[in-house]
Design a protein around this motif. Structure first.
Motif, PDB file in Angstrom:
ATOM      1  N   ILE A 184      -1.915 -40.777  94.411  1.00  0.00           N
ATOM      2  CA  ILE A 184      -1.063 -41.887  94.829  1.00  0.00           C
ATOM      3  C   ILE A 184       0.330 -41.624  94.281  1.00  0.00           C
ATOM      4  CG2 ILE A 184      -0.716 -44.379  94.782  1.00  0.00           C
ATOM      5  CD1 ILE A 184      -3.715 -44.667  94.266  1.00  0.00           C
ATOM      6  N   PRO A 185       1.240 -41.100  95.119  1.00  0.00           N
ATOM      7  CA  PRO A 185       2.573 -40.756  94.636  1.00  0.00           C
ATOM      8  C   PRO A 185       3.238 -41.925  93.901  1.00  0.00           C
ATOM      9  CG  PRO A 185       2.256 -39.935  96.856  1.00  0.00           C
ATOM     10  CD  PRO A 185       1.077 -40.801  96.559  1.00  0.00           C
ATOM     11  N   GLY A 186       3.733 -41.617  92.706  1.00  0.00           N
ATOM     12  CA  GLY A 186       4.385 -42.630  91.889  1.00  0.00           C
ATOM     13  C   GLY A 186       3.448 -43.388  90.972  1.00  0.00           C
ATOM     14  N   ALA A 187       2.135 -43.160  91.111  1.00  0.00           N
ATOM     15  CA  ALA A 187       1.169 -43.907  90.301  1.00  0.00           C
ATOM     16  C   ALA A 187       0.126 -42.965  89.709  1.00  0.00           C
ATOM     17  CB  ALA A 187       0.507 -44.993  91.147  1.00  0.00           C
ATOM     18  N   PRO A 188       0.487 -42.195  88.706  1.00  0.00           N
ATOM     19  CA  PRO A 188      -0.466 -41.227  88.130  1.00  0.00           C
ATOM     20  C   PRO A 188      -1.705 -41.883  87.541  1.00  0.00           C
ATOM     21  CG  PRO A 188       1.494 -41.420  86.754  1.00  0.00           C
ATOM     22  CD  PRO A 188       1.792 -42.129  88.033  1.00  0.00           C
ATOM     23  N   GLU A 189      -1.567 -43.038  86.900  1.00  0.00           N
ATOM     24  CA  GLU A 189      -2.714 -43.668  86.245  1.00  0.00           C
ATOM     25  C   GLU A 189      -3.748 -44.165  87.252  1.00  0.00           C
ATOM     26  OE1 GLU A 189      -3.009 -43.373  83.063  1.00  0.00           O
ATOM     27  OE2 GLU A 189      -1.016 -42.476  82.933  1.00  0.00           O
ATOM     28  N   ALA A 190      -3.320 -44.385  88.501  1.00  0.00           N
ATOM     29  CA  ALA A 190      -4.240 -44.841  89.542  1.00  0.00           C
ATOM     30  C   ALA A 190      -4.761 -43.692  90.398  1.00  0.00           C
ATOM     31  CB  ALA A 190      -3.541 -45.872  90.430  1.00  0.00           C
ATOM     32  N   LEU A 248      -5.938 -37.106  88.771  1.00  0.00           N
ATOM     33  CA  LEU A 248      -5.556 -37.031  87.364  1.00  0.00           C
ATOM     34  C   LEU A 248      -6.640 -37.613  86.466  1.00  0.00           C
ATOM     35  CD1 LEU A 248      -3.293 -36.183  85.418  1.00  0.00           C
ATOM     36  CD2 LEU A 248      -2.360 -38.499  85.620  1.00  0.00           C
ATOM     37  N   ARG A 249      -7.267 -38.695  86.902  1.00  0.00           N
ATOM     38  CA  ARG A 249      -8.319 -39.319  86.091  1.00  0.00           C
ATOM     39  C   ARG A 249      -9.504 -38.376  85.916  1.00  0.00           C
ATOM     40  NH1 ARG A 249      -8.446 -44.538  85.113  1.00  0.00           N
ATOM     41  NH2 ARG A 249     -10.695 -44.666  85.429  1.00  0.00           N
ATOM     42  N   ARG A 250      -9.867 -37.623  86.964  1.00  0.00           N
ATOM     43  CA  ARG A 250     -10.957 -36.647  86.853  1.00  0.00           C
ATOM     44  C   ARG A 250     -10.566 -35.507  85.913  1.00  0.00           C
ATOM     45  NH1 ARG A 250     -15.084 -36.540  90.904  1.00  0.00           N
ATOM     46  NH2 ARG A 250     -15.266 -38.659  91.723  1.00  0.00           N
ATOM     47  N   ILE A 251      -9.331 -35.050  86.024  1.00  0.00           N
ATOM     48  CA  ILE A 251      -8.875 -33.940  85.184  1.00  0.00           C
ATOM     49  C   ILE A 251      -8.839 -34.344  83.710  1.00  0.00           C
ATOM     50  CG2 ILE A 251      -6.825 -32.557  84.632  1.00  0.00           C
ATOM     51  CD1 ILE A 251      -6.305 -32.400  87.650  1.00  0.00           C
TER      52      ILE A 251
END
Length: 235
Positions: A184-190, A194-197
């Motif tokens: 989700i561009p602009g929302a790394p925490e969502a 990134l959450r899987r990594i």
């Protein structure tokens, strides 16, 4: 043609014709492999065991068999993948793909029988990681995904079809929403990618970890998403 004519023919045709007859050797294609392929295809984690960091590795091929068939470029998996005739097209970090001149070298080398040539110079050690100057783009992120993720998350990867339908072999595929968005561009925490990594969602990725991505690699992907998940042109 007389004997005299045959003897004089190379002189009449000149040095260009003589060079055209010279076989392409591994020495000439090794730098291309080093620059575009060994990022993934080296070491124990090379996809399908295909190592392209040496002539021996290239000749040995992958778990599925030879990738370069001496004298048969049209049937060689290596050339089919580099040309895009078979998917996923290589290198995973493309585009840009190999140039027409580079493709011609590979085709001639295979047609000439995979000659070794002189021992290629040892590759220079990789430069230390540097801070990205300016916005993070797909150009910086793609090599990480290609090395650690795309071996499975491709049209036909190590596990067959891409797990959960997620392909990571191009910018468009990484951002595709389909059933759900992973970036989700602009929302790394969502962003699930990134959450899987990070291990905040299961299963943690990459699936063959540990080792997991290091802190610098995770930070780079997080910055890329936060800045809008820009493509290679920084759009």
């Amino acid at each position: 043609m007389s004997i005299v004519q045959r003897l004089l023919l190379p002189l009449l045709l000149g040095p260009a014709a003589a060079l055209a007859q010279q076989a392409v050797t591994y020495t000439e294609i090794a730098p291309i492999l080093q620059a575009r392929c060994v990022l993934c295809h080296s070491g124990a984690s090379a996809p399908l065991g295909l190592r392209l960091d040496s002539l021996e590795g290239l000749r040995a091929g992958s778990q599925r068999g030879p990738v370069a068939l001496a004298g048969k470029p049209q049937d060689s998996e290596l050339l089919l993948r580099l040309s895009g005739a078979r998917q996923p097209r290589m290198p995973m970090t493309g585009p840009p793909w190999l140039s027409a001149a580079e493709m011609s070298l590979f085709e001639r080398w295979i047609a000439d029988g995979l000659p070794a040539g002189a021992e290629p110079a040892a590759a220079a050690p990789a430069p230390p990681a540097q801070t990205v100057d300016g916005p993070v783009t797909w150009t910086q992120v793609a090599p990480i995904l290609a090395r650690r993720c795309s071996k499975c998350h491709a049209t036909q990867g190590l596990m067959g079809p891409p797990p959960e339908g997620l392909r990571l072999t191009s910018h468009a595929e990484a951002l595709a929403s389909g059933e759900r968005a992973r970036v989700i561009p602009g929302a790394p925490e969502a962003s699930e990618l990134l959450r899987r990594i990070r291990g905040q969602a299961r299963p943690r990725m990459p699936y063959d970890g540990p080792p997991w991505l290091d802190e610098a690699e995770i930070a780079l992907i997080a910055a890329w998403i936060e800045q809008g998940a820009r493509d290679a042109e920084s759009r």
